[in-house]
Write a protein that holds these residues in place. Structure first.
Motif, PDB file in Angstrom:
ATOM      1  N   ARG A  77       8.532  47.438  26.277  1.00 19.59           N
ATOM      2  CA  ARG A  77       8.129  46.993  24.939  1.00 19.59           C
ATOM      3  C   ARG A  77       9.324  46.283  24.303  1.00 19.59           C
ATOM      4  NH1 ARG A  77       4.274  45.466  21.346  1.00 19.59           N
ATOM      5  NH2 ARG A  77       4.997  45.901  19.260  1.00 19.59           N
ATOM      6  N   VAL A  78       9.109  45.092  23.785  1.00 18.29           N
ATOM      7  CA  VAL A  78      10.164  44.333  23.114  1.00 18.29           C
ATOM      8  C   VAL A  78       9.672  43.920  21.735  1.00 18.29           C
ATOM      9  CG1 VAL A  78      11.231  43.480  25.247  1.00 18.29           C
ATOM     10  CG2 VAL A  78       9.459  42.129  24.148  1.00 18.29           C
ATOM     11  N   GLU A  79      10.613  43.725  20.850  1.00 17.87           N
ATOM     12  CA  GLU A  79      10.316  43.265  19.499  1.00 17.87           C
ATOM     13  C   GLU A  79      10.793  41.831  19.348  1.00 17.87           C
ATOM     14  OE1 GLU A  79       8.492  45.042  17.423  1.00 17.87           O
ATOM     15  OE2 GLU A  79       8.468  46.712  18.840  1.00 17.87           O
ATOM     16  N   ALA A  80      10.200  41.100  18.425  1.00 19.75           N
ATOM     17  CA  ALA A  80      10.636  39.724  18.163  1.00 19.75           C
ATOM     18  C   ALA A  80      12.120  39.746  17.828  1.00 19.75           C
ATOM     19  CB  ALA A  80       9.836  39.118  17.021  1.00 19.75           C
ATOM     20  N   GLY A  81      12.887  38.874  18.465  1.00 21.88           N
ATOM     21  CA  GLY A  81      14.324  38.792  18.221  1.00 21.88           C
ATOM     22  C   GLY A  81      15.165  39.602  19.181  1.00 21.88           C
ATOM     23  N   ASP A  82      14.549  40.494  19.973  1.00 24.02           N
ATOM     24  CA  ASP A  82      15.321  41.251  20.965  1.00 24.02           C
ATOM     25  C   ASP A  82      15.967  40.294  21.959  1.00 24.02           C
ATOM     26  OD1 ASP A  82      14.517  43.605  19.783  1.00 24.02           O
ATOM     27  OD2 ASP A  82      13.305  44.298  21.488  1.00 24.02           O
ATOM     28  N   ILE A  83      17.152  40.638  22.411  1.00 20.22           N
ATOM     29  CA  ILE A  83      17.850  39.813  23.400  1.00 20.22           C
ATOM     30  C   ILE A  83      17.311  40.143  24.789  1.00 20.22           C
ATOM     31  CG2 ILE A  83      20.074  39.316  24.480  1.00 20.22           C
ATOM     32  CD1 ILE A  83      21.371  39.806  21.747  1.00 20.22           C
ATOM     33  N   LEU A  84      16.838  39.113  25.486  1.00 20.74           N
ATOM     34  CA  LEU A  84      16.264  39.278  26.820  1.00 20.74           C
ATOM     35  C   LEU A  84      17.160  38.703  27.913  1.00 20.74           C
ATOM     36  CD1 LEU A  84      12.575  38.302  25.982  1.00 20.74           C
ATOM     37  CD2 LEU A  84      13.636  40.570  25.995  1.00 20.74           C
ATOM     38  N   GLY A  85      18.236  38.090  27.522  1.00 24.21           N
ATOM     39  CA  GLY A  85      19.155  37.505  28.485  1.00 24.21           C
ATOM     40  C   GLY A  85      20.090  36.549  27.770  1.00 24.21           C
ATOM     41  N   PHE A  86      20.842  35.804  28.560  1.00 24.50           N
ATOM     42  CA  PHE A  86      21.815  34.868  28.012  1.00 24.50           C
ATOM     43  C   PHE A  86      21.793  33.579  28.812  1.00 24.50           C
ATOM     44  CE2 PHE A  86      23.207  39.081  26.929  1.00 24.50           C
ATOM     45  CZ  PHE A  86      23.595  38.957  25.615  1.00 24.50           C
ATOM     46  N   LEU A  87      22.131  32.482  28.146  1.00 29.41           N
ATOM     47  CA  LEU A  87      22.328  31.196  28.811  1.00 29.41           C
ATOM     48  C   LEU A  87      23.798  30.832  28.663  1.00 29.41           C
ATOM     49  CD1 LEU A  87      19.277  28.991  27.748  1.00 29.41           C
ATOM     50  CD2 LEU A  87      19.735  30.036  29.965  1.00 29.41           C
ATOM     51  N   ALA A  88      24.422  30.533  29.787  1.00 27.19           N
ATOM     52  CA  ALA A  88      25.827  30.114  29.775  1.00 27.19           C
ATOM     53  C   ALA A  88      25.870  28.602  29.866  1.00 27.19           C
ATOM     54  CB  ALA A  88      26.568  30.749  30.944  1.00 27.19           C
ATOM     55  N   GLN A  89      26.581  28.003  28.911  1.00 19.96           N
ATOM     56  CA  GLN A  89      26.851  26.565  28.933  1.00 19.96           C
ATOM     57  C   GLN A  89      28.365  26.449  28.908  1.00 19.96           C
ATOM     58  OE1 GLN A  89      25.188  27.482  25.738  1.00 19.96           O
ATOM     59  NE2 GLN A  89      23.098  27.275  26.417  1.00 19.96           N
ATOM     60  N   ALA A 110      15.738  33.545  38.217  1.00 17.86           N
ATOM     61  CA  ALA A 110      16.642  34.487  38.876  1.00 17.86           C
ATOM     62  C   ALA A 110      18.006  34.507  38.193  1.00 17.86           C
ATOM     63  CB  ALA A 110      16.808  34.102  40.345  1.00 17.86           C
ATOM     64  N   GLU A 111      18.710  35.598  38.365  1.00 15.52           N
ATOM     65  CA  GLU A 111      20.075  35.729  37.864  1.00 15.52           C
ATOM     66  C   GLU A 111      20.931  34.591  38.419  1.00 15.52           C
ATOM     67  OE1 GLU A 111      23.405  37.160  35.952  1.00 15.52           O
ATOM     68  OE2 GLU A 111      21.359  37.841  35.679  1.00 15.52           O
ATOM     69  N   GLY A 112      21.644  33.905  37.529  1.00 19.80           N
ATOM     70  CA  GLY A 112      22.536  32.825  37.951  1.00 19.80           C
ATOM     71  C   GLY A 112      21.855  31.488  38.190  1.00 19.80           C
ATOM     72  N   GLU A 113      20.555  31.411  37.925  1.00 19.90           N
ATOM     73  CA  GLU A 113      19.806  30.166  38.146  1.00 19.90           C
ATOM     74  C   GLU A 113      20.012  29.202  36.978  1.00 19.90           C
ATOM     75  OE1 GLU A 113      15.167  28.748  38.759  1.00 19.90           O
ATOM     76  OE2 GLU A 113      15.717  30.818  39.235  1.00 19.90           O
ATOM     77  N   HIS A 117      16.275  22.745  29.380  1.00 17.78           N
ATOM     78  CA  HIS A 117      15.749  23.002  28.040  1.00 17.78           C
ATOM     79  C   HIS A 117      14.241  23.170  28.116  1.00 17.78           C
ATOM     80  CE1 HIS A 117      14.118  21.826  24.103  1.00 17.78           C
ATOM     81  NE2 HIS A 117      15.147  22.521  23.644  1.00 17.78           N
ATOM     82  N   GLY A 118      13.732  24.242  27.559  1.00 18.47           N
ATOM     83  CA  GLY A 118      12.297  24.489  27.521  1.00 18.47           C
ATOM     84  C   GLY A 118      11.757  25.202  28.746  1.00 18.47           C
ATOM     85  N   ALA A 119      12.625  25.496  29.730  1.00 13.93           N
ATOM     86  CA  ALA A 119      12.155  26.216  30.921  1.00 13.93           C
ATOM     87  C   ALA A 119      11.659  27.602  30.518  1.00 13.93           C
ATOM     88  CB  ALA A 119      13.284  26.345  31.938  1.00 13.93           C
ATOM     89  N   VAL A 120      10.573  28.041  31.121  1.00  7.39           N
ATOM     90  CA  VAL A 120      10.024  29.367  30.821  1.00  7.39           C
ATOM     91  C   VAL A 120      10.792  30.387  31.637  1.00  7.39           C
ATOM     92  CG1 VAL A 120       7.973  30.837  30.844  1.00  7.39           C
ATOM     93  CG2 VAL A 120       7.761  28.406  30.273  1.00  7.39           C
ATOM     94  N   ILE A 121      11.442  31.311  30.941  1.00  6.85           N
ATOM     95  CA  ILE A 121      12.282  32.321  31.577  1.00  6.85           C
ATOM     96  C   ILE A 121      11.471  33.586  31.881  1.00  6.85           C
ATOM     97  CG2 ILE A 121      14.250  33.858  31.152  1.00  6.85           C
ATOM     98  CD1 ILE A 121      15.493  31.453  29.617  1.00  6.85           C
ATOM     99  N   ALA A 122      10.556  33.919  31.003  1.00  8.29           N
ATOM    100  CA  ALA A 122       9.702  35.096  31.150  1.00  8.29           C
ATOM    101  C   ALA A 122       8.509  34.909  30.224  1.00  8.29           C
ATOM    102  CB  ALA A 122      10.475  36.368  30.798  1.00  8.29           C
TER     103      ALA A 122
END
Length: 128
Positions: A77-89, A110-113, A117-122
Motif C-alpha cells: 500500500r502506498v500513499e500519494a507522494g511516497d518515494i518509490l525510487g530515485f533517478l540519478a542524473q 530494472a535496477e540501474g536501467e 522522460h515519461g517512461a513508466v517505472i511502475a
C-alpha cells in the motif's frame, strides 16, 4: 403452451434474463401478466492503474544508493507522494514519487536501467 406462472416457465425466463443481462421483464399472455425483476449486477468496478512515470531522463534506483533499506514490494500500500525510487542524473538524485494512493504494481524498470522522460517505472492500482 405452458402457463406463464408455471415454475419451469418462470425458471426458464429467469435463466434467459440472466444470460442476456436483463434486469426486468414484463410479459402478458391471454389474461395472465408476469413481471420479473432481478437484482442489478453487483459486479466489481474495474481496477484502474495509474502509471508512475519518470519526470526526467536518468538511471533508475529502487532505493537510495548505498542504503540498506528495502524498496516497497509489489502489492504494498502506498500513499500519494511516497518515494518509490530515485533517478540519478550524474551526481543529482531525484525522487520518483507515487502520483496516487493505492497498491504498488510490478516495477517495469530494472535496477540501474536508463530511462527516458515519461517512461513508466511502475503502476499503482486502486485495488489490491
Amino acid at each position: 403452451m405452458a402457463e406463464l406462472t408455471d415454475i419451469p416457465t418462470l425458471a426458464a425466463l429467469l435463466a434467459r434474463m440472466e444470460a442476456h443481462g436483463l434486469t426486468e421483464l414484463e410479459i402478458a399472455e391471454g389474461g395472465a401478466r408476469v413481471r420479473l425483476r432481478l437484482p442489478r449486477s453487483s459486479a466489481p468496478a474495474p481496477i484502474t492503474e495509474t502509471p508512475v512515470k519518470a519526470a526526467a531522463i536518468g538511471v533508475f534506483h529502487a532505493i537510495y544508493p548505498g542504503s540498506a533499506a528495502a524498496p516497497p514490494p509489489e502489492g504494498a500500500r502506498v500513499e500519494a507522494g511516497d518515494i518509490l525510487g530515485f533517478l540519478a542524473q550524474g551526481p543529482t538524485l531525484s525522487a520518483v514519487r507515487a502520483p496516487a494512493a493505492g497498491w504498488l504494481g510490478p516495477r517495469l524498470v530494472a535496477e540501474g536501467e536508463a530511462v527516458g522522460h515519461g517512461a513508466v517505472i511502475a503502476t499503482i492500482r486502486d485495488a489490491p
